[in-house]
Design a protein around this motif. Structure first.
Motif: not given
Length: 130
Positions: A34-37, A64-66, A94-95, A106-107
């Motif tokens: 996720v961080m790379a994207q 990170f929310l979930q 990010v969704y 979801l966010k």
């Protein structure tokens, strides 16, 4: 946990479908993936504004929310927050969405990154006013 929501109205900077290789041992998408994207999506907004090469100099915040599971389409929305002389700060949201008939949105993360505009010789480059 976040409640369900709608995707933002604008087009995402990046949209990805994570693959099984992107999963951790618990079956969730690796945070590093996720961080790379997020970095890619942020750099797209920065390059569009600066019209030159940019390099990441700071991850100011990353939350990170979930977790994200497989079969989620992940969308990365980036917006320029600030423009300095040679640096540019970008907000990325990010969704994740899943389902076909009953779509859930979801966010799942949000971040702010700072990039520096770079000339061809690798030196810092002034960002033109817009």
């Amino acid at each position: 946990m976040n409640s369900e929501m709608q995707l933002p109205d604008e087009q995402p900077a990046l949209r990805m479908l994570p693959m099984p290789r992107d999963l951790n041992a618990a079956g969730d998408i690796f945070g590093g993936w996720v961080m790379a994207q997020v970095d890619v999506a942020g750099s797209i907004a920065a390059m569009r504004r600066t019209r030159c090469r940019v390099v990441t100099v700071a991850v100011n915040t990353f939350v990170f929310l979930q977790p994200i599971s497989t079969q989620y389409l992940v969308s990365f929305y980036s917006r320029v927050a600030r423009v300095g002389n040679t640096s540019i700060t970008v907000d990325v949201e990010v969704y994740a969405e899943t389902g076909y008939e009953n779509t859930r949105v979801l966010k799942v993360a949000e971040a702010q990154l700072t990039y520096v505009a770079v000339a061809e010789d690798g030196s810092k480059k002034a960002i033109a006013a817009q």
